[in-house]
Motif scaffolding. Structure first.
Motif, PDB file in Angstrom:
ATOM      1  N   ILE A   1       0.842  -1.195   0.000  1.00 47.53           N
ATOM      2  CA  ILE A   1       0.000   0.000   0.000  1.00 47.53           C
ATOM      3  C   ILE A   1       0.875   1.242   0.000  1.00 47.53           C
ATOM      4  O   ILE A   1       1.825   1.348   0.780  1.00 47.53           O
ATOM      5  CB  ILE A   1      -0.949   0.039   1.220  1.00 47.53           C
ATOM      6  CG1 ILE A   1      -1.910  -1.161   1.199  1.00 47.53           C
ATOM      7  CG2 ILE A   1      -1.749   1.345   1.237  1.00 47.53           C
ATOM      8  CD1 ILE A   1      -2.849  -1.214   2.386  1.00 47.53           C
TER       9      ILE A   1
ATOM     10  N   PHE B   1       0.602   5.111   0.739  1.00 43.76           N
ATOM     11  CA  PHE B   1      -0.254   6.097   1.403  1.00 43.76           C
ATOM     12  C   PHE B   1       0.197   7.521   1.093  1.00 43.76           C
ATOM     13  O   PHE B   1       1.389   7.843   1.197  1.00 43.76           O
ATOM     14  CB  PHE B   1      -0.189   5.938   2.929  1.00 43.76           C
ATOM     15  CG  PHE B   1      -0.841   4.713   3.484  1.00 43.76           C
ATOM     16  CD1 PHE B   1      -2.204   4.678   3.723  1.00 43.76           C
ATOM     17  CD2 PHE B   1      -0.080   3.593   3.791  1.00 43.76           C
ATOM     18  CE1 PHE B   1      -2.808   3.546   4.261  1.00 43.76           C
ATOM     19  CE2 PHE B   1      -0.669   2.459   4.327  1.00 43.76           C
ATOM     20  CZ  PHE B   1      -2.031   2.431   4.560  1.00 43.76           C
TER      21      PHE B   1
ATOM     22  N   THR C   1      -4.761  12.166   4.349  1.00 41.74           N
ATOM     23  CA  THR C   1      -4.982  10.726   4.195  1.00 41.74           C
ATOM     24  C   THR C   1      -4.596   9.994   5.476  1.00 41.74           C
ATOM     25  O   THR C   1      -5.416   9.313   6.073  1.00 41.74           O
ATOM     26  CB  THR C   1      -4.169  10.179   3.003  1.00 41.74           C
ATOM     27  OG1 THR C   1      -4.622  10.818   1.802  1.00 41.74           O
ATOM     28  CG2 THR C   1      -4.344   8.677   2.853  1.00 41.74           C
TER      29      THR C   1
ATOM     30  N   PHE D   1      -3.688   4.872  -1.407  1.00 42.68           N
ATOM     31  CA  PHE D   1      -4.661   5.588  -0.570  1.00 42.68           C
ATOM     32  C   PHE D   1      -4.443   7.087  -0.790  1.00 42.68           C
ATOM     33  O   PHE D   1      -3.349   7.598  -0.547  1.00 42.68           O
ATOM     34  CB  PHE D   1      -4.458   5.275   0.915  1.00 42.68           C
ATOM     35  CG  PHE D   1      -5.099   3.998   1.395  1.00 42.68           C
ATOM     36  CD1 PHE D   1      -5.992   4.014   2.468  1.00 42.68           C
ATOM     37  CD2 PHE D   1      -4.808   2.776   0.800  1.00 42.68           C
ATOM     38  CE1 PHE D   1      -6.575   2.841   2.934  1.00 42.68           C
ATOM     39  CE2 PHE D   1      -5.377   1.601   1.252  1.00 42.68           C
ATOM     40  CZ  PHE D   1      -6.273   1.630   2.317  1.00 42.68           C
TER      41      PHE D   1
ATOM     42  N   ASP E   1      -6.541  11.275  -0.933  1.00 44.23           N
ATOM     43  CA  ASP E   1      -7.719  12.077  -0.565  1.00 44.23           C
ATOM     44  C   ASP E   1      -8.032  13.186  -1.551  1.00 44.23           C
ATOM     45  O   ASP E   1      -9.027  13.896  -1.387  1.00 44.23           O
ATOM     46  CB  ASP E   1      -7.506  12.705   0.826  1.00 44.23           C
ATOM     47  CG  ASP E   1      -6.415  13.768   0.809  1.00 44.23           C
ATOM     48  OD1 ASP E   1      -6.697  14.911   1.210  1.00 44.23           O
ATOM     49  OD2 ASP E   1      -5.281  13.481   0.400  1.00 44.23           O
TER      50      ASP E   1
ATOM     51  N   VAL F   1      -7.964   3.476  -2.920  1.00 44.17           N
ATOM     52  CA  VAL F   1      -8.915   3.684  -1.832  1.00 44.17           C
ATOM     53  C   VAL F   1      -8.944   5.178  -1.551  1.00 44.17           C
ATOM     54  O   VAL F   1      -7.922   5.781  -1.201  1.00 44.17           O
ATOM     55  CB  VAL F   1      -8.512   2.911  -0.556  1.00 44.17           C
ATOM     56  CG1 VAL F   1      -9.447   3.274   0.602  1.00 44.17           C
ATOM     57  CG2 VAL F   1      -8.541   1.415  -0.808  1.00 44.17           C
TER      58      VAL F   1
ATOM     59  N   VAL G   1      -9.886   8.440   0.563  1.00 42.98           N
ATOM     60  CA  VAL G   1     -10.104   8.797   1.974  1.00 42.98           C
ATOM     61  C   VAL G   1     -10.810  10.146   2.004  1.00 42.98           C
ATOM     62  O   VAL G   1     -10.247  11.161   1.570  1.00 42.98           O
ATOM     63  CB  VAL G   1      -8.763   8.872   2.742  1.00 42.98           C
ATOM     64  CG1 VAL G   1      -9.014   9.228   4.205  1.00 42.98           C
ATOM     65  CG2 VAL G   1      -8.001   7.548   2.633  1.00 42.98           C
TER      66      VAL G   1
ATOM     67  N   SER H   1     -12.619   6.561  -7.079  1.00 46.55           N
ATOM     68  CA  SER H   1     -11.927   5.501  -6.336  1.00 46.55           C
ATOM     69  C   SER H   1     -12.608   4.142  -6.482  1.00 46.55           C
ATOM     70  O   SER H   1     -13.809   4.057  -6.762  1.00 46.55           O
ATOM     71  CB  SER H   1     -11.848   5.869  -4.853  1.00 46.55           C
ATOM     72  OG  SER H   1     -11.181   7.097  -4.672  1.00 46.55           O
TER      73      SER H   1
ATOM     74  N   CYS I   1     -14.093   3.752  -1.033  1.00 46.66           N
ATOM     75  CA  CYS I   1     -13.943   4.984  -0.267  1.00 46.66           C
ATOM     76  C   CYS I   1     -14.152   4.699   1.213  1.00 46.66           C
ATOM     77  O   CYS I   1     -14.993   3.869   1.584  1.00 46.66           O
ATOM     78  CB  CYS I   1     -14.970   6.014  -0.725  1.00 46.66           C
ATOM     79  SG  CYS I   1     -14.197   7.514  -1.323  1.00 46.66           S
TER      80      CYS I   1
ATOM     81  N   TYR J   1     -10.463   4.927   9.308  1.00 48.73           N
ATOM     82  CA  TYR J   1      -9.724   3.664   9.232  1.00 48.73           C
ATOM     83  C   TYR J   1     -10.324   2.560  10.090  1.00 48.73           C
ATOM     84  O   TYR J   1      -9.989   1.392   9.907  1.00 48.73           O
ATOM     85  CB  TYR J   1      -8.254   3.897   9.610  1.00 48.73           C
ATOM     86  CG  TYR J   1      -7.509   4.617   8.512  1.00 48.73           C
ATOM     87  CD1 TYR J   1      -6.877   3.922   7.494  1.00 48.73           C
ATOM     88  CD2 TYR J   1      -7.470   6.011   8.474  1.00 48.73           C
ATOM     89  CE1 TYR J   1      -6.216   4.585   6.470  1.00 48.73           C
ATOM     90  CE2 TYR J   1      -6.821   6.682   7.451  1.00 48.73           C
ATOM     91  CZ  TYR J   1      -6.190   5.957   6.449  1.00 48.73           C
ATOM     92  OH  TYR J   1      -5.550   6.622   5.436  1.00 48.73           O
TER      93      TYR J   1
END
Length: 222
Positions: free
Chosen positions: A6, A8, A13, A165, A167, A183, A185, A202, A205, A209
């Motif tokens: 992943i 991030f 986020t 991930f 936003d 994903v 955020v 996305s 969503c 967490y």
């Protein structure tokens, strides 16, 4: 498809920091010991970095070039990261869960590397990921996929086994076009339109967490 890694984003986020970035105008005035001016602070907070550089040079007679302004822009935020910014709820628990499951993780941010590392070490998150990479390390922003592709290479994983991930709609779109699953955020400081677009673009969503944690982990964290 299997997720083995992943990538991030950081601000908005993993960290609850966008509300502070929205006040960059106020912090910039204080940084230069200029009188408080709510109207000017609001105005410059809505500018992109290029507009802000030009405005400050013209209005206040500064002599910023692109490089010196980039340094100052992040120096303004460093005390904020060290005194006010916190991780989003359950971020620490989620990162530790991934680590325990053998899923590789990294942080890819547009924030200057040294500033981001300062913040993440202060918040105790650096040990929960493999590495941190900044757009300043790859020489281009997130309108291009370079930072995601470089992260993949450093993780030693193909795009098909790596999830991003993010936003911000632009970043989600960039990662999707490069072939990543994303994903989104949702962030409380984003506009309704921005959050709606993140949701639309996305693959999945989340608001928080805790949605990705087993209930027993959530209970233990409360």
């Amino acid at each position: 498809m299997t997720c083995k890694g992943i990538i991030f984003d950081m601000d908005g986020t993993l960290l609850d920091s966008m509300g502070y970035w929205n006040r960059i105008g106020e912090y910039f005035l204080a940084y230069h010991k200029l009188p408080k001016d709510p109207e000017i602070a609001k105005k410059i907070s809505q500018m992109n970095t290029g507009e802000l550089l030009k405005y400050l040079n013209e209005r206040y007679g500064f002599h910023y070039d692109k490089e010196s302004f980039y340094r100052a822009y992040h120096e303004v935020m460093e005390p904020v990261y060290l005194t006010m910014v916190k991780p989003k709820p359950y971020v620490k628990e989620f990162l530790q869960l991934l680590k325990g499951q053998g899923i590789k993780t990294c942080i890819a941010t547009a924030t200057r590397h040294s500033t981001a590392e300062l913040a993440l070490r202060h918040l105790g998150l650096m040990d929960d990921v493999q590495f941190l990479i900044s757009c300043s390390d790859v020489g281009v922003g997130k309108h291009r996929p370079d930072i995601y592709l470089k992260s993949c290479k450093l993780l030693g994983l193909p795009i098909s086994e790596t999830v991003v991930f993010e936003d911000v709609p632009m970043c989600v779109e960039t990662a999707k076009k490069a072939g990543f699953r994303v994903v989104g955020v949702l962030d409380e400081y984003a506009t309704k339109e921005e959050n709606a677009l993140v949701q639309k673009l996305s693959d999945r969503c989340i608001v928080g967490y805790d949605e990705l944690l087993p209930q027993k982990v959530v209970d233990r964290a409360v």
